[in-house]
Structures are given as structure tokens and as C-alpha cells.
Design a protein around this motif. Sequence first.
Motif, PDB file in Angstrom:
ATOM      1  N   LYS A  22       0.803  -1.218   0.000  1.00 42.22           N
ATOM      2  CA  LYS A  22       0.000   0.000   0.000  1.00 42.22           C
ATOM      3  C   LYS A  22       0.837   1.269   0.000  1.00 42.22           C
ATOM      4  CE  LYS A  22      -4.147  -1.950   2.120  1.00 42.22           C
ATOM      5  NZ  LYS A  22      -5.154  -1.827   3.220  1.00 42.22           N
ATOM      6  N   VAL A  23       2.139   1.146   0.261  1.00 36.95           N
ATOM      7  CA  VAL A  23       3.017   2.315   0.260  1.00 36.95           C
ATOM      8  C   VAL A  23       4.264   1.982  -0.553  1.00 36.95           C
ATOM      9  CG1 VAL A  23       4.338   3.957   1.646  1.00 36.95           C
ATOM     10  CG2 VAL A  23       2.193   3.009   2.542  1.00 36.95           C
ATOM     11  N   GLU A  24       4.629   2.898  -1.434  1.00 29.39           N
ATOM     12  CA  GLU A  24       5.843   2.730  -2.229  1.00 29.39           C
ATOM     13  C   GLU A  24       6.615   4.044  -2.238  1.00 29.39           C
ATOM     14  OE1 GLU A  24       6.891   0.501  -6.336  1.00 29.39           O
ATOM     15  OE2 GLU A  24       5.626   2.282  -6.597  1.00 29.39           O
ATOM     16  N   VAL A  25       7.908   3.957  -1.955  1.00 33.65           N
ATOM     17  CA  VAL A  25       8.789   5.120  -1.974  1.00 33.65           C
ATOM     18  C   VAL A  25       9.794   4.917  -3.098  1.00 33.65           C
ATOM     19  CG1 VAL A  25      10.436   6.518  -0.683  1.00 33.65           C
ATOM     20  CG2 VAL A  25       8.516   5.431   0.515  1.00 33.65           C
ATOM     21  N   ALA A  26       9.953   5.938  -3.930  1.00 32.53           N
ATOM     22  CA  ALA A  26      10.839   5.798  -5.089  1.00 32.53           C
ATOM     23  C   ALA A  26      11.719   7.026  -5.230  1.00 32.53           C
ATOM     24  CB  ALA A  26      10.023   5.591  -6.360  1.00 32.53           C
ATOM     25  N   MET A  27      12.954   6.792  -5.644  1.00 33.00           N
ATOM     26  CA  MET A  27      13.879   7.858  -6.023  1.00 33.00           C
ATOM     27  C   MET A  27      14.268   7.646  -7.481  1.00 33.00           C
ATOM     28  SD  MET A  27      16.406   8.192  -2.710  1.00 33.00           S
ATOM     29  CE  MET A  27      16.894   6.467  -2.809  1.00 33.00           C
ATOM     30  N   TYR A  28      14.427   8.742  -8.216  1.00 34.60           N
ATOM     31  CA  TYR A  28      14.721   8.623  -9.639  1.00 34.60           C
ATOM     32  C   TYR A  28      15.678   9.724 -10.090  1.00 34.60           C
ATOM     33  CZ  TYR A  28      11.350  12.438 -10.097  1.00 34.60           C
ATOM     34  OH  TYR A  28      10.697  13.635  -9.967  1.00 34.60           O
ATOM     35  N   GLY A  29      16.304   9.468 -11.211  1.00 34.93           N
ATOM     36  CA  GLY A  29      17.122  10.469 -11.880  1.00 34.93           C
ATOM     37  C   GLY A  29      16.831  10.431 -13.362  1.00 34.93           C
ATOM     38  N   LYS A  30      16.716  11.603 -13.973  1.00 29.73           N
ATOM     39  CA  LYS A  30      16.415  11.693 -15.405  1.00 29.73           C
ATOM     40  C   LYS A  30      17.513  12.492 -16.095  1.00 29.73           C
ATOM     41  CE  LYS A  30      11.945  12.021 -16.422  1.00 29.73           C
ATOM     42  NZ  LYS A  30      10.524  12.436 -16.475  1.00 29.73           N
ATOM     43  N   ASN A  31      17.784  12.111 -17.337  1.00 33.04           N
ATOM     44  CA  ASN A  31      18.874  12.715 -18.117  1.00 33.04           C
ATOM     45  C   ASN A  31      20.169  12.714 -17.300  1.00 33.04           C
ATOM     46  OD1 ASN A  31      20.310  13.967 -20.150  1.00 33.04           O
ATOM     47  ND2 ASN A  31      19.460  16.009 -19.776  1.00 33.04           N
ATOM     48  N   LEU A  32      20.504  11.561 -16.746  1.00 33.57           N
ATOM     49  CA  LEU A  32      21.711  11.448 -15.936  1.00 33.57           C
ATOM     50  C   LEU A  32      22.976  11.692 -16.757  1.00 33.57           C
ATOM     51  CD1 LEU A  32      20.757   8.353 -13.748  1.00 33.57           C
ATOM     52  CD2 LEU A  32      20.665  10.770 -13.129  1.00 33.57           C
ATOM     53  N   SER A  33      22.898  11.513 -18.058  1.00 37.00           N
ATOM     54  CA  SER A  33      24.038  11.806 -18.936  1.00 37.00           C
ATOM     55  C   SER A  33      24.169  13.294 -19.218  1.00 37.00           C
ATOM     56  CB  SER A  33      23.878  11.045 -20.254  1.00 37.00           C
ATOM     57  OG  SER A  33      22.617  11.324 -20.842  1.00 37.00           O
ATOM     58  N   ASP A  34      23.229  14.099 -18.711  1.00 37.78           N
ATOM     59  CA  ASP A  34      23.212  15.550 -18.896  1.00 37.78           C
ATOM     60  C   ASP A  34      23.299  15.913 -20.380  1.00 37.78           C
ATOM     61  OD1 ASP A  34      22.887  18.082 -17.883  1.00 37.78           O
ATOM     62  OD2 ASP A  34      25.026  18.477 -17.708  1.00 37.78           O
ATOM     63  N   ASN A  35      22.473  15.260 -21.168  1.00 33.79           N
ATOM     64  CA  ASN A  35      22.392  15.555 -22.595  1.00 33.79           C
ATOM     65  C   ASN A  35      21.988  17.009 -22.818  1.00 33.79           C
ATOM     66  OD1 ASN A  35      21.785  15.490 -25.439  1.00 33.79           O
ATOM     67  ND2 ASN A  35      19.659  15.022 -24.892  1.00 33.79           N
ATOM     68  N   ARG A  36      22.722  17.712 -23.678  1.00 33.33           N
ATOM     69  CA  ARG A  36      22.441  19.114 -23.965  1.00 33.33           C
ATOM     70  C   ARG A  36      22.192  19.357 -25.447  1.00 33.33           C
ATOM     71  NH1 ARG A  36      25.521  22.772 -19.609  1.00 33.33           N
ATOM     72  NH2 ARG A  36      25.550  21.284 -17.908  1.00 33.33           N
ATOM     73  N   ASN A  37      22.058  18.308 -26.229  1.00 27.98           N
ATOM     74  CA  ASN A  37      21.829  18.476 -27.658  1.00 27.98           C
ATOM     75  C   ASN A  37      20.460  19.095 -27.914  1.00 27.98           C
ATOM     76  OD1 ASN A  37      24.285  17.494 -28.477  1.00 27.98           O
ATOM     77  ND2 ASN A  37      23.548  15.435 -28.941  1.00 27.98           N
ATOM     78  N   PRO A  38      20.345  19.968 -28.912  1.00 34.00           N
ATOM     79  CA  PRO A  38      19.068  20.625 -29.199  1.00 34.00           C
ATOM     80  C   PRO A  38      17.956  19.629 -29.493  1.00 34.00           C
ATOM     81  CG  PRO A  38      20.855  21.697 -30.399  1.00 34.00           C
ATOM     82  CD  PRO A  38      21.428  20.457 -29.798  1.00 34.00           C
TER      83      PRO A  38
END
Length: 718
Positions: free
Chosen positions: A672-688
Motif C-alpha cells: 500500500k506504500v511505495e517510496v521511489a527515487m529517480y534520476g532523469k537525463n543522468l548523462s546531462d544531454n544538452r543536444n538541441p
Amino acid sequence: MISTKEMCTVAALGLAMSAHAQQAAPDAAPAEAADVNTVVVTAQKREQRLQDVPVSVSVMNAQSLTNAKIDTGTEVARLVPNLRVSTLGDESQPKFSLRGISTSEFNLNAISPTGAFFDEVYIGAQYLGGAQIFDIERVEVLRGPQGTLFGKNTTAGAVNFISKRPRFKEEAEITVGAGTYGYRETKGVVEVPLVEDRLTARLAFTGAHSDGYVKNLNPAGHDLSNIDRKAARLTLAYKDGDGLNGTLRLFGVNSNPDAIGVVNTGMLAGGLNANGKNPRINPFNGQPLGDREVADDRSGEIAVRGTGGYLTLNQSTDLGTVTSITSFLNGRFQNLVDADGTMDPLLHIDFRSRNHEFSQDLRFATAFDGPFQFITGLYHQRDNVDIGTTYTIFGGPPVLPILNQQYLQERRSTALYIDGTYDIDKVWSIYGGVRYTRDEGRLADFRVTPVIPVQPELRYDDRKPTGRLGVDAKLTRSLMLYAHYARGYRSSAFNGGALTNAADLNVAKPEYLNSYEGGVKSQMLDNKLTLNVSAFRYDFRNQQFLNVIGIGNQQLVNAGQSRITGAEIESFLQVNKQLRLSASLGLLDGKYRALTLNSANLSGKRMIEAPRYTGNVGIDYSIPVYAYLLTLHGDASFIGEQYFLATNADNSRVGATRDVSARIALLSPSKKVEVAMYGKNLSDNRNPTGIVLDATSQTKFTPVPYPRRYGIDVTFRY
């Protein structure tokens, strides 16, 4: 052609196992996910096992979307081979490119060759789709022309977002989250049965906000590229004991982010723009600006408003099912753009649009005994678009007048279709269908004050057949071969970008695509391994193309011929109850065979937004920790270099890109309870994420992706 080095790179990637696009295991715990036979899709307008559908389809179910932290339609391409999404605005404005078929047009009346569908309803106002990725059962991406069953403007394919069905029992779930850059979100769902096993109501909602990801050094302005999305959906479902069931979905969208942060560079000598300024120099201290820094004289605002509803009715009979889908939609969009990206009022564009859409699909799907089954139906869709765009150039008067462009566009589409399958024996089947469509369009009251007076009405009336014909061989339950021919078309279009010359106001002819495709769908190792492969060749004619002549001079033309060849490999391996691996690979070789723009022969140039390879790998691992369940997820996508201009000029090239994301979740013993941690664009992409070269301001307009960011969310279920 694709180089040997690139082939080796992407082939190695493809062998890493299994595609996110295919990891549509049930929403239950991984222990129940080994049998991928339970994957069901509606790619052919009826529920079928994915491995029995002779179409190149990628599927992401609810758990896949959650694990990958997919929040909007612009992020779906991370997990699908040969699907790209570019943006010239914020996340509510995805522009799809599928198997190299895209559009260079960005006017508000433009239509995409990749159809976007929500619960089988075609949505022309694509700005209403970005915020609706919540309480989703699955997303299906259908590659190749879908002109028979999906019809309207699906030359490249279709992206079908399918919301969760009501369960006719009490349910409640809420997720709250926070992250870097002041990110905070709340989303949830509540279902309450109103009449036991007869009538139920399900309310789902989402809301998220963040600070700007692009720093605006103007003290009087706001940081740009923030997140602000709000949407809700009320679903009422009814069923009786006589085969009748109905679903009414009502939705609302209300989002107000600041304008997209754009990194502009001057195209004149020394990086200067038409004002003799370098947009990449801080005007306050003379130092170079950082990759995610701007100095804009206006922060702009994006406003997205939308309301609508879809009513789906199904009546089962001894012979089959009669289905009626009725939809209506009202939308309003505004985007105030600082197109020059400086403290000078060199080029400001205020985009405004109002959309009204209605559609009706009435069909019958057989379910009787015998080798022949078919679906036949009637379809009607209409949309009205009221456009008002303001251009302020060089600050307006007394240098130049402020240009106010206005027009009303009306489109009507009516179609009759039939699609069927005949089983020759237990192994061989033939399938095919035809759709006859009449598309009508009218452009009225077009004017650009004060330079173009009200113009005469423009009209088009297209009457075209589309269809497919193919054969498949189900050698075993775990191995199927298929091959087919399909023809797609996109209707005529008006040039909504005419600005200074009335002669630019024209009607572009329809575009056509002939597709030849073959594929293998297979499962091995007791169905733990799924491996699907498809290969195709496209002959593309009369592609609608935006041709920019010069200052304020845009033409919508038909761009001769193109040839595209390519392939996809999608695989999925359930190693054991805890470990799931995935990978996909898309290959493309797309070139213009006959294209002339601005008197330049561009034959042999690579097609826009058509990277030679796309791929992704992923891993999902679950392990019990005492009475808890710890789930680890990671995915990485890889995209080859691509061009945003048909000239293949260096300033339209975007180099190879990679994007890495990860998520860790801990589920309580009660689930009934879920705790989550996440990271997005970890490669730090900067391309247009898109490129436009503007002749007026002499700047290169390049939106950039959101930066590396982290977050945590907590989900409560009742």
C-alpha cells in the motif's frame, strides 16, 4: 548508406537483449511477469495477443511507464526504436518523426504524418496530448502506414494512448513527489462504484510544477523552461448482462509554463544577428553565456486550455460487436516567443490558436465461426482552427509594422473502411483492407494586417483510397512470419505561414507513401525470450515541405521523392522472477531522391529528423528485502546524428545523443506504500531538441532539453 562502424555499434546494442517497447508485462509483481503471452494490444481495433499481430508494434504498459518515469508524450521516444520527438515549444507540443517520416512545418494549422490517438480518438490539436500521460494502461506505437483502420493522417504510423479501464470496485491511489529545481507533483486516482457491477466512476488527475531550468539573466524576467501541467479525467463506465457496455471519459487540461528556454546563436560573421549583437554574450557583463543561460527581454507565457469527452459504446451480439465512439474537444493555445533570444525586441512572435474537433466512428467487428473475420465501419471527423499570430520585427514601428496574421481553417474527413483476415489453414493467413476517404478543407478570412488584405477562400477536396494486403504464417504459437504492402496518404494542406506575400498562400497537394515490410515475431526459452524483427522499404512521394525563401517569405511545397529503408529489432528477456533485460534497435537509411528548394538540388541528401540508428537498453531487477520489495530500474537510449534541414548544413546538424535514466523503489509488505527515487537525463544531454534558422533575425533557434535532475515520490494505495 549506414556505415560498417555504425552497423557494428547498433548491432552490439541490439544483442544486449530486449526492448522497453516490448516489456509490456502485466502490472503485477515481477514474479508474475514471466509469461509475456498475456500482452494484449488493440493495434487492429480488437484485442489480440501482441505476437499474433502482423504489424510492427511497440508497447509500454503502466508499469513500464512508471519505472521509466514517463510523464508526457514527449518522453515516449526514449523507449521506442525509430521514433523521434522534436520540440520547438514546451513538453505539451511533441512533434513525432517515425521511421524518418516527419514534417518540417511548425505552423499552428499543420498536421503531423504520425497520428496521435487517445482511447482511439484522433487528436489534431497535439498541444492537448502532452499533459495527458496519467492513469494510462498502455501506449502502443504502430510503425508504418495505418491508413485502413486508423485512417486520418497516419502516413508514418500512429501513437495510441490508452487510459486505464474502470475496475468496478473501490480503489484509491495518490502520489506526491518533489525534486530538484523546485519540482513538485501530485497525481492520483479514485474509483467509486455507483451501482454494484453496473455503474462506476473513476477520477484521475495530475499536476506538476517546477522552477525554470534555463536561467534568464534579465533581472526583470523569469527563468524559462519550467514545468507547469495540470489535467484531470473523469471516467464513467456502465455494463449490463446483455452485452452492452459503455464508457464516457471527460477531461480537462490547464497548463501555464513560462516560455521554452532557447539557445540562440547569430548566423552572421562573428556570431552576430541582424541587430549586430551576439546572442551568446551576456549584455550585462560582456562574458559568454552558459549552455543553459539566456538574457531575454520577455519571459513569455505558454497557455494550454482544453476540455472534451469521448463516449464509447459496445454491444455484443452472436455475430460480433457493434462499437460507436463519439468525441468532442475544445482547446485554446498561446505561446509568446522571444524568437531572437536577446534583450532587443528583434523578433517577437505571439502564437494563438482555438481548436474545435468532433469525430464519430461506427464499426462492426465479427466474432462468428469460420476462417474469415473482418471489421467494417464508417468514420467522420471535423475540426475548426481559428489562428491569430502577431509578429513584432525590429521593435515594430517606426522601423517595421506589427504584422497580425488571422485566418480560419475548417477540415472535414469522411471514410468507409473494411479490414479482414482469412485463415487458409492452420498456418497460413492472408489479411488486407481498404479505406476510401474524402478530405475537404477550407481556408477563410486570411489576412495579414497591414500588408496582405483579406484573401479569397481556398479549398481542397481529396478523395483517396488507402489500404494494405499481406500474408502471415504462424509456424508455431511462438513463431510467426509476415509480409505486407501498405499505402498511406496525408491530405492536402494550407500554407499557414504566408506572411508578407499573398502569392505564398497556397494549397500543398497530398503526400503518398508505399510501404513494403516483412517481419518475424518469435518467443523462445519457454517464452522467456521475445525477439521481434522487422524490415521495410518506403517509397515516399509529394512530401509536404516548408520552404523558407527569405525574410517573411515561407512556402509550403511538395518535395518530390524519397526512399527509406530500415529495420527494427526488439527483444525482451525474463531471466528469472527477479531479473528482466530489454533492448531495441532501429536502423534507417533515408534520402531525398528528388528535392529542389530555393533552386538548390538536394537529391541524395539525408532526410530530416532521420538518425541512422536509435536504440535503448534497460534492466529491471526486483529483490525481497525482509518483507519489502526493492525494485531497481535503469534505461539508456542512443540516437545517431541527425539533421533538421534538408540542406544537411552543418548548422542544422545535431550530433549523436545519449540519455540515461534510473529509478529505485521500495514497496511495503502491505503493497500500500511505495517510496521511489529517480534520476532523469543522468548523462546531462544538452543536444538541441529542434532547430530553426530564422532569416529575419539571422539567428539559429535551438530549444534545449531539460537538464540532469533528481526526485523522490511516495505512493499511497487504498
